[in-house]
Design an enzyme around this catalytic site. Structure first.
Site, PDB file in Angstrom:
ATOM      1  N   SER A  28       0.846  -1.191   0.000  1.00  0.00           N
ATOM      2  CA  SER A  28       0.000   0.000   0.000  1.00  0.00           C
ATOM      3  C   SER A  28       0.878   1.236   0.000  1.00  0.00           C
ATOM      4  O   SER A  28       2.077   1.171   0.267  1.00  0.00           O
ATOM      5  CB  SER A  28      -0.918   0.003   1.222  1.00  0.00           C
ATOM      6  OG  SER A  28      -0.151   0.090   2.399  1.00  0.00           O
ATOM      7  N   THR A  31       3.645   4.864  -3.825  1.00  0.00           N
ATOM      8  CA  THR A  31       4.455   4.192  -4.853  1.00  0.00           C
ATOM      9  C   THR A  31       3.754   2.927  -5.325  1.00  0.00           C
ATOM     10  O   THR A  31       3.776   2.601  -6.522  1.00  0.00           O
ATOM     11  CB  THR A  31       5.867   3.869  -4.315  1.00  0.00           C
ATOM     12  OG1 THR A  31       6.402   5.032  -3.678  1.00  0.00           O
ATOM     13  CG2 THR A  31       6.804   3.459  -5.432  1.00  0.00           C
ATOM     14  N   ASP A  81       6.006  -3.800  -2.613  1.00  0.00           N
ATOM     15  CA  ASP A  81       5.588  -2.767  -1.668  1.00  0.00           C
ATOM     16  C   ASP A  81       6.623  -1.653  -1.634  1.00  0.00           C
ATOM     17  O   ASP A  81       7.764  -1.842  -2.073  1.00  0.00           O
ATOM     18  CB  ASP A  81       5.411  -3.369  -0.265  1.00  0.00           C
ATOM     19  CG  ASP A  81       4.464  -2.564   0.621  1.00  0.00           C
ATOM     20  OD1 ASP A  81       4.018  -1.476   0.190  1.00  0.00           O
ATOM     21  OD2 ASP A  81       4.184  -3.012   1.742  1.00  0.00           O
ATOM     22  N   ALA A  83       8.384   1.686   0.826  1.00  0.00           N
ATOM     23  CA  ALA A  83       8.960   1.819   2.170  1.00  0.00           C
ATOM     24  C   ALA A  83       9.047   3.302   2.511  1.00  0.00           C
ATOM     25  O   ALA A  83       9.134   4.156   1.629  1.00  0.00           O
ATOM     26  CB  ALA A  83      10.352   1.190   2.227  1.00  0.00           C
ATOM     27  N   ASP A  84       9.009   3.590   3.800  1.00  0.00           N
ATOM     28  CA  ASP A  84       9.218   4.961   4.257  1.00  0.00           C
ATOM     29  C   ASP A  84      10.705   5.249   4.413  1.00  0.00           C
ATOM     30  O   ASP A  84      11.147   6.381   4.230  1.00  0.00           O
ATOM     31  CB  ASP A  84       8.466   5.188   5.572  1.00  0.00           C
ATOM     32  CG  ASP A  84       6.962   5.001   5.382  1.00  0.00           C
ATOM     33  OD1 ASP A  84       6.397   5.677   4.509  1.00  0.00           O
ATOM     34  OD2 ASP A  84       6.367   4.163   6.083  1.00  0.00           O
ATOM     35  N   GLY A  96       3.699   4.247   7.284  1.00  0.00           N
ATOM     36  CA  GLY A  96       3.239   5.622   7.179  1.00  0.00           C
ATOM     37  C   GLY A  96       1.756   5.707   6.834  1.00  0.00           C
ATOM     38  O   GLY A  96       1.070   6.642   7.219  1.00  0.00           O
ATOM     39  N   GLU A 103       0.675  -5.567   5.826  1.00  0.00           N
ATOM     40  CA  GLU A 103       1.838  -5.645   4.943  1.00  0.00           C
ATOM     41  C   GLU A 103       2.781  -6.768   5.389  1.00  0.00           C
ATOM     42  O   GLU A 103       3.300  -7.515   4.558  1.00  0.00           O
ATOM     43  CB  GLU A 103       2.565  -4.295   4.920  1.00  0.00           C
ATOM     44  CG  GLU A 103       1.802  -3.224   4.141  1.00  0.00           C
ATOM     45  CD  GLU A 103       2.334  -1.819   4.319  1.00  0.00           C
ATOM     46  OE1 GLU A 103       1.895  -0.940   3.562  1.00  0.00           O
ATOM     47  OE2 GLU A 103       3.166  -1.586   5.222  1.00  0.00           O
TER      48      GLU A 103
END
Length: 219
Positions: A28, A31, A81, A83-84, A96, A103
């Site tokens: 989610s 991106t 997925d 990533a922050d 975030g 996830e």
């Protein structure tokens, strides 16, 4: 090149890892939204997808992609997925968008975790640019907050946010994570914590980075 263009570049590059007749794990975030849009072009080649958030499920359905639940699959070929933050060891901070627990569940089903990011997400030490999200059962919020303070963090309740699982998020600031695997285990053992946003025990296998110079793939 702006940030959105770099995200789209990384998302497009991830399509090369999607095999025909498979069910794709999808995370989610912004991106991933770019990836779902790109995946729409392959909707007739794949069986469908398992999504890590209700928002991603909706976007997949809009693309005409069938959505399966995690309980309907025994494994996934890939999980894509964002990533922050991501470090050189392919360990991440995620959450975030408050979907960290789902996830982790979908990532655990996948043989290969492909992380798609723009270059701003690359860090040497996790926690240096982004607060660490921790999903907490509501009745344990204060108790978990005190424990996070004792570990050296500065937790803040994320106001107005309820996860897809009905829980709350504490964002931990001023919390450099020098040993991500140990800290992930420590936090997951705190009573009331559902999970935390350190993805170190199950890090990424492949990282696709969108940069102004083009796409960089780290395997």
């Amino acid at each position: 090149m702006d940030q959105l263009a770099m995200k789209k570049q990384a998302a497009q590059a991830a399509l090369q890892y999607v095999k025909p007749d498979t069910i794709v794990g999808v995370g989610s975030g912004s991106t991933v939204n770019c990836f779902i849009e790109a995946l729409g072009a392959m909707k007739d080649e794949i069986k469908g997808a398992v999504a890590a958030s209700k928002a991603s499920e909706e976007l997949l359905r809009k693309q005409g992609i069938e959505v399966f639940s995690a309980n309907e699959v025994s494994s996934l070929d890939i999980y894509v997925d964002g990533a922050d933050e991501i470090n050189p060891q392919k360990m991440m901070i995620k959450g975030g968008g408050a979907a960290l627990t789902r996830e982790k569940i979908v990532a655990a089903l996948a043989k290969k975790f492909i992380c798609i990011v723009d270059q701003s997400k690359q860090v040497d030490v996790l926690g240096s640019t982004f607060a660490l999200p921790v999903e907490v059962i509501p009745m344990a919020r204060s108790q978990v907050g005190r424990k996070l303070v004792s570990l050296g963090g500065a937790p803040e309740y994320r106001e107005g946010v309820v996860t897809d699982n009905g829980n709350v998020i504490l964002d931990v600031y001023n919390f450099p994570i020098l040993n991500p695997i140990e800290m992930e285990k420590t936090l997951n053992n705190v009573a009331g914590v559902v999970t935390n946003g350190i993805f170190a025990l199950r890090g990424a296998d492949i990282v696709i980075v969108g940069t102004p110079q083009g796409t960089e793939i780290i395997e």
